[in-house]
Write a protein that holds these residues in place. Structure first.
Motif, short mmCIF file in Angstrom:
data_model
loop_
_atom_site.label_atom_id
_atom_site.label_comp_id
_atom_site.label_asym_id
_atom_site.label_seq_id
_atom_site.Cartn_x
_atom_site.Cartn_y
_atom_site.Cartn_z
N ILE A 201 40.79 15.02 37.57
CA ILE A 201 41.81 15.89 37.96
C ILE A 201 42.02 16.70 36.40
O ILE A 201 41.43 16.50 35.21
CB ILE A 201 43.25 15.05 37.81
N PHE A 202 42.27 18.12 36.61
CA PHE A 202 41.95 18.88 35.46
C PHE A 202 43.23 20.22 35.62
O PHE A 202 43.81 20.47 36.82
CB PHE A 202 40.90 19.60 35.38
N LEU A 203 43.46 20.66 34.32
CA LEU A 203 44.36 21.75 34.24
C LEU A 203 43.68 23.12 34.66
O LEU A 203 42.82 23.43 33.88
CB LEU A 203 45.01 21.75 33.03
N PRO A 204 43.94 23.82 35.75
CA PRO A 204 43.11 25.07 35.79
C PRO A 204 43.45 26.01 34.67
O PRO A 204 44.31 26.07 34.03
CB PRO A 204 43.97 25.63 37.02
N ARG A 205 42.24 26.78 34.12
CA ARG A 205 42.41 27.75 33.20
C ARG A 205 42.02 29.36 33.75
O ARG A 205 41.45 29.35 34.66
CB ARG A 205 41.49 27.15 32.13
N GLU A 206 42.68 29.89 32.91
CA GLU A 206 42.81 31.29 33.49
C GLU A 206 41.23 32.20 33.15
O GLU A 206 40.60 31.68 32.08
CB GLU A 206 43.60 32.09 32.66
N GLU A 207 40.80 32.97 33.89
CA GLU A 207 39.46 33.42 33.86
C GLU A 207 39.39 34.25 32.79
O GLU A 207 40.27 35.15 32.46
CB GLU A 207 38.97 34.09 35.15
N VAL A 208 38.41 34.35 31.90
CA VAL A 208 38.27 35.13 30.78
C VAL A 208 36.90 36.36 31.26
O VAL A 208 36.48 36.27 32.03
CB VAL A 208 37.90 34.65 29.61
N SER A 209 37.48 37.51 30.40
CA SER A 209 36.54 38.52 30.84
C SER A 209 35.11 38.33 30.34
O SER A 209 34.80 37.93 29.14
CB SER A 209 36.85 39.92 30.08
N PHE A 210 34.04 38.38 31.03
CA PHE A 210 32.54 38.15 30.99
C PHE A 210 31.58 38.79 31.78
O PHE A 210 32.06 39.01 32.89
CB PHE A 210 32.38 36.64 30.96
N PRO A 211 30.68 39.51 31.46
CA PRO A 211 30.13 39.56 29.95
C PRO A 211 31.07 40.47 28.97
O PRO A 211 31.70 41.47 29.44
CB PRO A 211 28.74 39.97 30.07
N SER A 212 30.95 40.00 27.89
CA SER A 212 31.58 40.91 26.92
C SER A 212 31.05 41.01 25.48
O SER A 212 30.33 39.72 25.22
CB SER A 212 33.21 40.41 26.76
#
Length: 205
Positions: A189-200
């Motif tokens: 089970i995990f806490l979903p995280r927001e996507e980050v901008s990549f590549p950067s």
């Protein structure tokens, strides 16, 4: 022969934030849903690879009068579907049709009515009160158990919502849903995280 799914999938479950934190800290567990209208039968329900639909559900549910969701939240889970009654697989589509026929004949002999799929209200044009589907899924489990077969999970596509555009057969809330019957299929089970901008450039400087 081919019913065991060889890989893990991500599932997302909409619920109240306080309950989610308790589950994450192993102070509580996901609850099996066993309503007569649950369209995939008894199980712990997840949206497959669909965080947005899970949070949308939690937000919608929180607005209902008797909702247990005070703060809409989503937990992610790593799922091993195991021996899956997969209704995107032709052999199980055919099996479910057979289960319906056997159930229908049984109820006729017992002079009992066949359950029906109905709407919860006038605004529910998707017939989400799936008492017929639930009864057939449960009977399919029964028929399988009589042959020594136990399904760990049930998986199916749900065509839901208004047409995406005029004349469209795509709907705004289409999704694949999973009902986990065997809780041991939940591997993490995990806490979903927001996507980050990549590549950067920030990652290469």
């Amino acid at each position: 022969m081919y019913s065991t799914k060889p890989s893990f999938v991500y599932g997302f479950h909409g619920l109240d934030r306080e309950i989610a934190i308790r589950i994450l800290n192993q102070e509580d567990s996901f609850r099996h849903s066993n309503n007569s209208y649950d369209w995939l039968g008894n199980g712990i329900y997840f949206w497959e690879n669909n965080y947005q639909r899970a949070i949308q559900y939690a937000q919608e549910d929180s607005r209902r009068a008797n909702s247990t969701i005070k703060i809409p939240f989503v937990l992610g889970a790593v799922l091993d579907l195991g021996n899956c009654l997969d209704l995107l697989d032709q052999q199980y589509i055919d099996f479910l049709a057979t289960a319906f026929d056997v159930l229908k004949r049984y109820l006729e002999r017992e002079n009992k009515p066949l359950p029906r799929n109905t709407a919860f209200g006038k605004a529910d044009f998707d017939f989400k009160k799936r008492e017929l589907d639930c009864a057939v899924i449960r009977y399919a489990h029964k028929l399988a158990r009589e042959e020594g077969i136990y399904f760990d999970s049930v998986r199916a596509a749900f065509i839901e919502g208004e047409p995406l555009y005029p004349g469209s057969m795509f709907r705004r809330q289409n999704h694949i849903q999973i009902a986990i019957v065997n809780p041991n299929c939940i591997k993490g089970i995990f806490l979903p995280r927001e996507e980050v901008s990549f590549p950067s450039d920030d990652y290469f400087s």
